[in-house]
Design a protein around this motif. Structure first.
Motif, PDB file in Angstrom:
ATOM      1  N   GLN A  69       0.931  -1.186   0.169  1.00 51.24           N
ATOM      2  CA  GLN A  69       0.078  -0.003   0.030  1.00 51.24           C
ATOM      3  C   GLN A  69       0.814   1.202   0.138  1.00 51.24           C
ATOM      4  N   PRO A  70       0.915   2.064  -1.153  1.00 52.95           N
ATOM      5  CA  PRO A  70       1.793   3.071  -1.040  1.00 52.95           C
ATOM      6  C   PRO A  70       1.496   4.380  -0.051  1.00 52.95           C
ATOM      7  N   SER A  71       2.396   4.778   0.498  1.00 52.74           N
ATOM      8  CA  SER A  71       2.370   5.897   1.377  1.00 52.74           C
ATOM      9  C   SER A  71       2.053   7.079   0.631  1.00 52.74           C
ATOM     10  N   SER A  72       1.229   7.862   1.251  1.00 51.79           N
ATOM     11  CA  SER A  72       0.655   9.347   0.392  1.00 51.79           C
ATOM     12  C   SER A  72       1.935  10.351   0.985  1.00 51.79           C
ATOM     13  N   PRO A  73       1.808  11.298   0.102  1.00 47.90           N
ATOM     14  CA  PRO A  73       2.900  12.281   0.156  1.00 47.90           C
ATOM     15  C   PRO A  73       2.752  13.016   1.466  1.00 47.90           C
ATOM     16  N   ARG A  74       1.665  13.134   2.144  1.00 47.52           N
ATOM     17  CA  ARG A  74       1.807  13.525   3.880  1.00 47.52           C
ATOM     18  C   ARG A  74       2.389  12.647   4.651  1.00 47.52           C
ATOM     19  N   GLN A  75       1.946  11.269   4.512  1.00 50.98           N
ATOM     20  CA  GLN A  75       2.682  10.231   5.212  1.00 50.98           C
ATOM     21  C   GLN A  75       3.828  10.482   5.213  1.00 50.98           C
ATOM     22  N   VAL A  76       4.567  10.424   4.200  1.00 46.60           N
ATOM     23  CA  VAL A  76       6.335  10.610   3.744  1.00 46.60           C
ATOM     24  C   VAL A  76       6.712  11.776   4.414  1.00 46.60           C
ATOM     25  N   ALA A  77       6.028  12.775   4.195  1.00 45.67           N
ATOM     26  CA  ALA A  77       6.493  14.266   4.857  1.00 45.67           C
ATOM     27  C   ALA A  77       6.632  13.950   6.239  1.00 45.67           C
ATOM     28  N   ASN A  78       5.483  13.500   7.099  1.00 41.13           N
ATOM     29  CA  ASN A  78       5.295  13.227   8.480  1.00 41.13           C
ATOM     30  C   ASN A  78       6.274  12.418   9.071  1.00 41.13           C
ATOM     31  N   ALA A  79       6.587  11.104   8.341  1.00 40.20           N
ATOM     32  CA  ALA A  79       7.836  10.211   8.854  1.00 40.20           C
ATOM     33  C   ALA A  79       9.001  11.069   8.690  1.00 40.20           C
ATOM     34  N   LEU A  80       9.335  11.607   7.938  1.00 42.66           N
ATOM     35  CA  LEU A  80      10.609  12.147   7.657  1.00 42.66           C
ATOM     36  C   LEU A  80      10.691  13.324   8.515  1.00 42.66           C
ATOM     37  N   ALA A 184       6.686   4.684  12.815  1.00 42.58           N
ATOM     38  CA  ALA A 184       5.767   3.929  12.614  1.00 42.58           C
ATOM     39  C   ALA A 184       4.846   4.725  11.749  1.00 42.58           C
ATOM     40  N   GLY A 185       4.186   4.478  10.436  1.00 44.43           N
ATOM     41  CA  GLY A 185       3.165   4.989   9.941  1.00 44.43           C
ATOM     42  C   GLY A 185       1.864   4.082   9.931  1.00 44.43           C
ATOM     43  N   ARG A 186       0.705   4.760   9.858  1.00 46.16           N
ATOM     44  CA  ARG A 186      -0.542   4.034   9.648  1.00 46.16           C
ATOM     45  C   ARG A 186      -0.761   3.597  11.114  1.00 46.16           C
ATOM     46  N   PHE A 187      -0.012   2.686  11.571  1.00 43.03           N
ATOM     47  CA  PHE A 187      -0.658   1.948  12.835  1.00 43.03           C
ATOM     48  C   PHE A 187       0.733   2.033  13.917  1.00 43.03           C
ATOM     49  N   PRO A 188       0.366   2.489  15.111  1.00 40.44           N
ATOM     50  CA  PRO A 188       1.475   2.519  16.154  1.00 40.44           C
ATOM     51  C   PRO A 188       1.855   1.128  16.596  1.00 40.44           C
ATOM     52  N   PHE A 189       2.957   0.987  17.302  1.00 38.28           N
ATOM     53  CA  PHE A 189       3.459  -0.202  18.028  1.00 38.28           C
ATOM     54  C   PHE A 189       2.528   0.005  19.342  1.00 38.28           C
ATOM     55  N   PRO A 190       1.734  -1.499  19.578  1.00 36.92           N
ATOM     56  CA  PRO A 190       0.625  -1.388  20.443  1.00 36.92           C
ATOM     57  C   PRO A 190       1.064  -1.251  22.060  1.00 36.92           C
ATOM     58  N   GLN A 204      -1.137  10.152  10.168  1.00 38.66           N
ATOM     59  CA  GLN A 204      -0.321  10.122  11.551  1.00 38.66           C
ATOM     60  C   GLN A 204       0.707   9.106  11.702  1.00 38.66           C
ATOM     61  N   VAL A 205       1.988   9.501  12.073  1.00 36.32           N
ATOM     62  CA  VAL A 205       3.038   8.904  12.276  1.00 36.32           C
ATOM     63  C   VAL A 205       3.399   8.911  13.824  1.00 36.32           C
ATOM     64  N   TRP A 206       4.327   7.912  14.138  1.00 34.55           N
ATOM     65  CA  TRP A 206       4.741   7.999  15.828  1.00 34.55           C
ATOM     66  C   TRP A 206       6.056   7.444  15.684  1.00 34.55           C
ATOM     67  N   ALA A 207       6.867   8.207  16.646  1.00 34.60           N
ATOM     68  CA  ALA A 207       8.382   8.168  16.795  1.00 34.60           C
ATOM     69  C   ALA A 207       8.680   7.454  17.977  1.00 34.60           C
TER      70      ALA A 207
END
Length: 226
Positions: A69-80, A184-190, A204-207
């Motif tokens: 499932q390709p990442s959206s431009p916003r997901q990519v920007a948030n992760a980086l 992590a993108g899309r889903f966090p580590f529980p 949303q992304v989580w560091a």
């Protein structure tokens, strides 16, 4: 479109020229037409899976398979954004078409590489790298992420399904250095508490800073022994 998916026209039927003949009297789709459309759609979906996506999954246990499932431009920007300015090796686990790795290199996160099993996606990633002028500067390796050693990785990007997160968490804690950060993108580590987060909803992304995650895990283990 495949022949079975193209709209057809029957001569002599009422209607304006160019009007598709999907509908019967009253505008309702006939039973035979509905069946043909369903079969054609199913065949097209199966063909896409069999040719493009399945090759990378054949040797992976079912519970650890992650559909592309390709990442959206916003997901990519948030992760980086959560990795900005960090030194050390950056890896994308299940790198797909390579967009996260390419953007990481563009933003100065070097070396940047991706692990991906699907040969078609690897070809696409390498083509995108060549088109961007990064050929030879980034790497896309056909390796099972469960078998690679991550002990020299300081920045890890994970856009994978929830079912993969628990076993992957154990691998990351066992192998990553203390100064590593996992995004992590899309889903966090529980079971991990994020150091920071960015975005809302699907974007949303989580560091997670591994040193803090380890400290929290040790604290929970000590409390459980009391």
């Amino acid at each position: 479109l495949p022949a079975a998916m193209e709209p057809c026209w029957e001569p002599g039927e009422p209607g304006e020229p160019g009007e598709p003949g999907w509908a019967g009297p009253g505008g309702a789709l006939g039973g035979r037409g509905l069946l043909a459309a369903a079969v054609a759609s199913g065949v097209a979906a199966w063909a896409t899976w069999a040719v493009l996506l399945m090759p990378g999954f054949r040797r992976v246990p079912l519970r650890l398979q992650v559909p592309y499932q390709p990442s959206s431009p916003r997901q990519v920007a948030n992760a980086l954004a959560l990795l900005r300015g960090r030194p050390g090796k950056t890896v994308d686990l299940g790198s797909g078409d390579g967009r996260l790795v390419l953007e990481a290199h563009k933003q100065g996160l070097r070396p940047a590489l991706g692990y991906e099993l699907n040969p078609w996606l690897l070809c696409l990633a390498n083509y995108r790298a060549w088109k961007a002028g990064y050929h030879g500067n980034v790497s896309f390796l056909k390796k099972d992420l469960w078998k690679v050693n991550l002990s020299d990785c300081h920045n890890v990007i994970v856009f994978l399904a929830p079912s993969v997160k628990p076993p992957l968490a154990a691998k990351l804690l066992a192998e990553l250095p203390d100064d590593a950060r996992v995004v992590a993108g899309r889903f966090p580590f529980p079971c991990w508490t994020p150091s920071s987060t960015l975005g809302q909803g699907l974007e949303q992304v989580w560091a997670y800073d591994i040193k803090e995650v380890r400290r929290e895990a040790q604290s929970r283990a000590q409390e459980s022994q009391l």
